[in-house]
Design a protein around this motif. Structure first.
Motif, mmCIF file in Angstrom:
data_model
loop_
_atom_site.group_PDB
_atom_site.id
_atom_site.type_symbol
_atom_site.label_atom_id
_atom_site.label_comp_id
_atom_site.label_asym_id
_atom_site.label_seq_id
_atom_site.Cartn_x
_atom_site.Cartn_y
_atom_site.Cartn_z
ATOM 1 N N MET A 100 0.837 -1.189 0.000
ATOM 2 C CA MET A 100 0.000 0.000 0.000
ATOM 3 C C MET A 100 0.878 1.249 0.000
ATOM 4 O O MET A 100 2.086 1.191 0.230
ATOM 5 C CB MET A 100 -0.902 0.002 1.240
ATOM 6 C CG MET A 100 -1.820 -1.201 1.357
ATOM 7 S SD MET A 100 -3.131 -1.210 0.120
ATOM 8 C CE MET A 100 -4.182 0.085 0.754
ATOM 9 N N GLY A 101 0.251 2.402 -0.212
ATOM 10 C CA GLY A 101 0.930 3.679 -0.082
ATOM 11 C C GLY A 101 2.181 3.778 -0.933
ATOM 12 O O GLY A 101 2.208 3.380 -2.101
ATOM 13 N N LEU A 102 3.246 4.307 -0.332
ATOM 14 C CA LEU A 102 4.484 4.515 -1.081
ATOM 15 C C LEU A 102 5.084 3.216 -1.581
ATOM 16 O O LEU A 102 5.813 3.209 -2.578
ATOM 17 C CB LEU A 102 5.510 5.240 -0.209
ATOM 18 C CG LEU A 102 5.184 6.678 0.203
ATOM 19 C CD1 LEU A 102 6.384 7.301 0.886
ATOM 20 C CD2 LEU A 102 4.773 7.519 -1.000
ATOM 21 N N ASP A 103 4.794 2.104 -0.896
ATOM 22 C CA ASP A 103 5.348 0.823 -1.332
ATOM 23 C C ASP A 103 4.845 0.411 -2.707
ATOM 24 O O ASP A 103 5.448 -0.421 -3.384
ATOM 25 C CB ASP A 103 5.020 -0.263 -0.308
ATOM 26 C CG ASP A 103 5.797 -0.084 0.983
ATOM 27 O OD1 ASP A 103 6.862 0.553 0.939
ATOM 28 O OD2 ASP A 103 5.343 -0.565 2.025
ATOM 29 N N GLN A 104 3.717 0.987 -3.144
ATOM 30 C CA GLN A 104 3.190 0.646 -4.464
ATOM 31 C C GLN A 104 4.069 1.175 -5.591
ATOM 32 O O GLN A 104 3.932 0.748 -6.740
ATOM 33 C CB GLN A 104 1.772 1.200 -4.618
ATOM 34 C CG GLN A 104 0.737 0.480 -3.771
ATOM 35 C CD GLN A 104 -0.654 1.051 -3.966
ATOM 36 O OE1 GLN A 104 -1.155 1.792 -3.140
ATOM 37 N NE2 GLN A 104 -1.278 0.710 -5.076
ATOM 38 N N GLN A 105 4.964 2.090 -5.275
ATOM 39 C CA GLN A 105 5.844 2.627 -6.316
ATOM 40 C C GLN A 105 6.719 1.548 -6.920
ATOM 41 O O GLN A 105 7.160 1.664 -8.062
ATOM 42 C CB GLN A 105 6.721 3.736 -5.722
ATOM 43 C CG GLN A 105 5.923 4.957 -5.294
ATOM 44 C CD GLN A 105 6.756 5.964 -4.545
ATOM 45 O OE1 GLN A 105 6.869 7.114 -4.957
ATOM 46 N NE2 GLN A 105 7.349 5.546 -3.444
ATOM 47 N N ARG A 106 6.960 0.493 -6.143
ATOM 48 C CA ARG A 106 7.797 -0.599 -6.652
ATOM 49 C C ARG A 106 6.994 -1.591 -7.484
ATOM 50 O O ARG A 106 7.555 -2.518 -8.054
ATOM 51 C CB ARG A 106 8.460 -1.332 -5.490
ATOM 52 C CG ARG A 106 9.329 -0.442 -4.623
ATOM 53 C CD ARG A 106 10.030 -1.273 -3.583
ATOM 54 N NE ARG A 106 10.577 -0.446 -2.520
ATOM 55 C CZ ARG A 106 11.166 -0.913 -1.444
ATOM 56 N NH1 ARG A 106 11.295 -2.224 -1.292
ATOM 57 N NH2 ARG A 106 11.629 -0.116 -0.506
ATOM 58 N N HIS A 107 5.686 -1.423 -7.508
ATOM 59 C CA HIS A 107 4.812 -2.330 -8.267
ATOM 60 C C HIS A 107 3.873 -1.482 -9.125
ATOM 61 O O HIS A 107 2.670 -1.392 -8.850
ATOM 62 C CB HIS A 107 4.037 -3.231 -7.309
ATOM 63 C CG HIS A 107 4.916 -4.085 -6.450
ATOM 64 N ND1 HIS A 107 5.387 -5.312 -6.850
ATOM 65 C CD2 HIS A 107 5.439 -3.866 -5.226
ATOM 66 C CE1 HIS A 107 6.148 -5.820 -5.901
ATOM 67 N NE2 HIS A 107 6.188 -4.962 -4.905
ATOM 68 N N PRO A 108 4.397 -0.845 -10.156
ATOM 69 C CA PRO A 108 3.612 0.129 -10.921
ATOM 70 C C PRO A 108 2.390 -0.450 -11.602
ATOM 71 O O PRO A 108 1.461 0.290 -11.904
ATOM 72 C CB PRO A 108 4.622 0.672 -11.937
ATOM 73 C CG PRO A 108 5.694 -0.379 -12.030
ATOM 74 C CD PRO A 108 5.776 -0.983 -10.668
ATOM 75 N N VAL A 109 2.359 -1.759 -11.853
ATOM 76 C CA VAL A 109 1.184 -2.345 -12.505
ATOM 77 C C VAL A 109 -0.056 -2.160 -11.633
ATOM 78 O O VAL A 109 -1.164 -1.943 -12.127
ATOM 79 C CB VAL A 109 1.417 -3.845 -12.795
ATOM 80 C CG1 VAL A 109 0.152 -4.494 -13.336
ATOM 81 C CG2 VAL A 109 2.553 -4.006 -13.795
ATOM 82 N N GLY A 110 0.125 -2.231 -10.316
ATOM 83 C CA GLY A 110 -0.999 -2.055 -9.404
ATOM 84 C C GLY A 110 -1.160 -0.645 -8.911
ATOM 85 O O GLY A 110 -1.967 -0.387 -8.023
ATOM 86 N N ALA A 111 -0.402 0.305 -9.464
ATOM 87 C CA ALA A 111 -0.451 1.686 -8.986
ATOM 88 C C ALA A 111 -0.733 2.667 -10.118
ATOM 89 O O ALA A 111 -0.341 3.828 -10.049
ATOM 90 C CB ALA A 111 0.869 2.042 -8.306
ATOM 91 N N VAL A 112 -1.437 2.208 -11.144
ATOM 92 C CA VAL A 112 -1.730 3.063 -12.286
ATOM 93 C C VAL A 112 -2.574 4.253 -11.823
ATOM 94 O O VAL A 112 -3.583 4.093 -11.144
ATOM 95 C CB VAL A 112 -2.469 2.275 -13.379
ATOM 96 C CG1 VAL A 112 -2.867 3.201 -14.525
ATOM 97 C CG2 VAL A 112 -1.591 1.142 -13.902
ATOM 98 N N GLY A 113 -2.146 5.440 -12.186
ATOM 99 C CA GLY A 113 -2.898 6.642 -11.846
ATOM 100 C C GLY A 113 -2.676 7.164 -10.444
ATOM 101 O O GLY A 113 -3.287 8.171 -10.063
ATOM 102 N N MET A 114 -1.818 6.529 -9.672
ATOM 103 C CA MET A 114 -1.579 6.974 -8.301
ATOM 104 C C MET A 114 -0.789 8.288 -8.294
ATOM 105 O O MET A 114 0.223 8.415 -8.977
ATOM 106 C CB MET A 114 -0.809 5.916 -7.518
ATOM 107 C CG MET A 114 -1.644 4.733 -7.087
ATOM 108 S SD MET A 114 -2.679 5.096 -5.662
ATOM 109 C CE MET A 114 -1.448 5.180 -4.369
ATOM 110 N N ASP A 115 -1.273 9.240 -7.502
ATOM 111 C CA ASP A 115 -0.572 10.503 -7.291
ATOM 112 C C ASP A 115 0.072 10.433 -5.910
ATOM 113 O O ASP A 115 -0.557 10.721 -4.896
ATOM 114 C CB ASP A 115 -1.558 11.671 -7.370
ATOM 115 C CG ASP A 115 -0.921 13.014 -7.023
ATOM 116 O OD1 ASP A 115 0.315 13.071 -6.878
ATOM 117 O OD2 ASP A 115 -1.675 13.992 -6.870
ATOM 118 N N PHE A 116 1.335 10.019 -5.862
ATOM 119 C CA PHE A 116 1.979 9.778 -4.581
ATOM 120 C C PHE A 116 2.243 11.069 -3.813
ATOM 121 O O PHE A 116 2.176 11.092 -2.586
ATOM 122 C CB PHE A 116 3.264 8.977 -4.780
ATOM 123 C CG PHE A 116 3.020 7.568 -5.230
ATOM 124 C CD1 PHE A 116 2.575 6.613 -4.331
ATOM 125 C CD2 PHE A 116 3.201 7.202 -6.549
ATOM 126 C CE1 PHE A 116 2.325 5.320 -4.734
ATOM 127 C CE2 PHE A 116 2.955 5.896 -6.969
ATOM 128 C CZ PHE A 116 2.517 4.952 -6.057
#
Length: 732
Positions: free
Chosen positions: A467-483
């Motif tokens: 979740m959160g910032l950790d999703q930056q390492r898994h971009p497939v599940g973080a499409v459209g995320m504005d960190f």
């Protein structure tokens, strides 16, 4: 024989420690040990070290009776090390995959006293910046070892301990230890480099040096940064003891000292404005005291000007220069942010009008009795906020609770619960004036954190997926995320509610900010603990379930990387495996609440779609067995101590694409099935309630459900609304 002893000190690093340990223990290289030193940490760091030591013979956990600081904690680990080499790895950093193979090969081939390895700075936003190794050694340093006077430029490599692998015998022979206090690396690293007969450099990135957004001393203001002077004084007193033998290295070390001082002084996150004149004066004093008679290599440009100003004690000029450069940087940032003129639509105009109304309401006083609640992006009355709302009505009756809901959900609000509709002036009014704001997700970006207001983030589950910032390492599940936007929202939190130490650790890493964690249990699970047998019978009757029927609740999670995906699940075959008394409740993830698919008519009598049921806790109470995959439902349902089956047909794909915090197939709450046939066999064979499943559930409950005792909501209300002090915290 043990080649490398890793000494991992741990203090307030519970959110990062697992990643650190896994990065070491997951390497294919052999001949290692890990000595985890719990420096009397007030968080769950010691618990994590003990957990790893219990399951991996390579790990030893040491708990110190009192907090001693990073340097003495490293010394305690060194005293227990058995390896030929020692590597001091901080508990919030982590190693690069398979770097140990090359490190071990270089150690065995060259037998250095000190091996310096490369690193990157790993920032909280997912970016990395390289070290200065390429600047120090423009050409590959090679495998040859050297003494420092042969290659004095090596002092420009970062002076930390964690980027160096040191021969233990060398440390013992010279009595090299870490001094207490901040900046302890300085008085350890430079004497080690000066004394070493064989220094090696491995230009392979081995360490990810975590740049924490919150919690690091490099981002903590205070006068303890003056301890940098004490550590450098230790270095130069050593040089004085060695006499003329070290004179040729004085100039490069002096330059490093002034560079370090100016780095600390120039960092506004370390030295507060009122401390800077005194800090500057101490630099000037050290220039006078330690400047080599033969001079030193003064850098060129602006950096050289800074060196000359501190040598002459010209604080006013230095300060004016610093202010001018900062003003120029601000102007450049503003120029970059200048937004183009945008054609405004009717909807945008309406939003602007509402924002104007909100800004006007912000000028009115905060309502000292108003609490605003929301759940699941205004989907209605649910989850932890609902449980807290009910406890507040009982324990803090003077607090007026108002919910925000979507217009299409307003009709489902319980009688007697006050609410406003999202997207209306009423919503903006309560958001502007509430003293308390309680949500299991985040409020919109436009919401301002007013002085005196309290924001409570309850979350809505124990995380399996990252979740959160950790999703930056898994971009497939973080499409459209504005960190960046996410972190602005996180900065509004005053309290973060968690149900177990594992969640506390993961949220601290995923959402780094200055909030206070209340590890009190999940309020929504109070109902699972306090419900009576009569409550269960009533709920089952309301759902049309008989007393003697075996009820299975199937609740899969959402796959962000596979929109519209549904795990292979055949209700007919599942019911056949359950037998004639079997009943099936099927609940989709709330992201799919408008994507209902009609169930086959042939199974409708024994299958019920409960995706729209307002309270999932009722469904947990009604069910005899839970079947789920990677959903947080397993953690809540485990409170009931009833059978759970993990049905994970796409585990490997999900783990790689979405990212997970732990392996639910290796540490499950019950039986595990990876395809439909195996799932059916779990029920046919009785494995769903077999001894292995029972033992797995016991371990799972002990790890994740210890805090859920039926009083979580009360604890939140007493702390947040009534201002009562937190519960007893064990002291070291």
């Amino acid at each position: 024989m043990t080649l490398i002893s890793f000494v991992v000190p741990a203090y307030r690093v519970q959110g990062y420690l697992r990643e650190c340990l896994d990065s070491i223990l997951g390497q294919s290289a052999t001949g290692i040990e890990v000595i985890g030193v719990d420096d009397c940490s007030p968080d769950g760091s010691g618990e994590i070290l003990a957990e790893y030591a219990a399951r991996d013979a390579r790990v030893r956990a040491l708990r110190l009776p009192a907090n001693v600081g990073l340097g003495p904690a490293r010394n305690a680990g060194l005293d227990r090390a058995a390896g030929e080499y020692v590597w001091f790895v901080d508990g919030d950093d982590w190693l690069a995959p398979e770097c140990l193979t090359e490190v071990a090969e270089r150690l065995r081939a060259t037998r250095p006293d000190v091996l310096v390895v490369d690193h990157v700075r790993a920032w909280w936003n997912g970016s990395t910046t390289r070290s200065g190794m390429l600047d120090v050694f423009p050409e590959a340093p090679g495998a040859e070892t050297f003494r420092l006077r042969e290659r004095p430029e090596a002092v420009h490599l970062l002076h930390t301990a964690w980027n160096k692998v040191l021969r233990r015998g060398f440390l013992l022979d010279h009595g090299l230890r870490f001094a207490p206090g901040w900046y302890e690396d300085v008085s350890f690293t430079y004497p080690a480099l000066l004394l070493a007969e064989r220094i090696g450099v491995l230009d392979r990135i081995c360490v990810n040096y975590r740049q924490r957004r919150a919690g690091a001393i490099t981002r903590t203001r205070g006068d303890r940064h003056f301890e940098v002077f004490t550590q450098w004084h230790r270095v130069f007193r050593r040089l004085d003891e060695w006499g003329p033998e070290a004179d040729d290295l004085r100039p490069v070390l002096f330059e490093r000292m002034i560079w370090h001082y100016l780095t600390v002084l120039g960092n506004g996150e370390r030295t507060a404005p009122e401390l800077r004149p005194r800090f500057f004066a101490q630099i000037t004093a050290d220039c006078t005291r330690w400047r080599p008679p033969q001079g030193y290599p003064v850098p060129g440009g602006v950096e050289g000007l800074k060196h000359r100003l501190v040598a002459e004690g010209r604080w006013r000029t230095y300060s004016a220069l610093r202010t001018a450069y900062q003003a120029r940087e601000v102007a450049e940032r503003r120029a970059r942010r200048a937004a183009p003129v945008v054609r405004r639509s009717a909807r945008l105009a309406r939003d602007i009008a509402l924002r104007g109304y909100y800004q006007a309401e912000l000028r009115r006083p905060v309502d000292p009795t108003l609490a605003v609640y929301a759940a699941y992006w205004y989907r209605g009355y649910a989850c932890n906020p609902a449980a807290i709302y009910e406890a507040a009505r009982r324990l803090a009756p003077d607090v007026r609770g108002v919910w925000i809901v979507r217009r299409d959900r307003a009709s489902a609000m319980p009688d007697g619960v006050e609410y406003v509709v999202a997207g209306t002036p009423a919503e903006h009014r309560v958001l502007a004036r509430a003293r308390w704001l309680v949500n299991n997700v985040n409020f919109p970006d436009f919401v301002r954190k007013r002085p005196g207001t309290v924001h409570v983030q309850t979350h809505h589950g124990t995380p399996v997926k990252v979740m959160g910032l950790d999703q930056q390492r898994h971009p497939v599940g973080a499409v459209g995320m504005d960190f960046a936007g996410l972190l602005r929202r996180v900065d509004r939190w005053d309290f973060s509610i968690t149900s177990n130490s594992f969640s506390t650790q993961m949220w601290e890493r995923a959402y780094p900010a200055a909030y206070t964690t209340l590890e009190v249990g999940y309020p929504r699970n109070d109902r699972l603990v306090t419900a009576t047998a009569e409550d269960v019978l009533r709920i089952r009757a309301e759902l049309g379930l008989g007393v003697g029927e075996q009820v299975v609740l199937y609740a899969p999670t959402h796959r962000e990387h596979l929109p519209g995906y549904r795990p292979p699940f055949d209700p007919d075959r599942v019911l056949a495996a359950l037998g004639p008394t079997g009943r099936l409740l099927m609940r989709s993830h709330y992201f799919h609440d408008r994507e209902r698919r009609a169930l086959r008519a042939v199974t409708r009598e024994r299958v019920r779609d409960v995706s729209g049921h307002p309270r999932v806790e009722d469904l947990y109470l009604a069910a005899d067995v839970l079947v789920t995959d990677y959903s947080s439902a397993m953690f809540d349902y485990a409170v009931l101590d009833r059978p759970i089956v993990v049905y994970a047909p796409d585990w490997e794909a999900y783990r790689l694409a979405r990212g997970v915090y732990f392996d639910v197939t290796a540490e499950p709450p019950g039986a595990v099935a990876t395809d439909l046939d195996a799932l059916l066999d779990v029920f046919r064979s009785g494995a769903v309630r077999g001894p292995e499943a029972e033992e797995a559930r016991r371990r799972f409950r002990d790890r994740f459900c210890r805090v859920d005792d039926g009083h979580a909501a009360e604890r939140v209300v007493r702390r947040v609304f009534l201002g009562e002090p937190p519960g007893h915290v064990p002291a070291c």
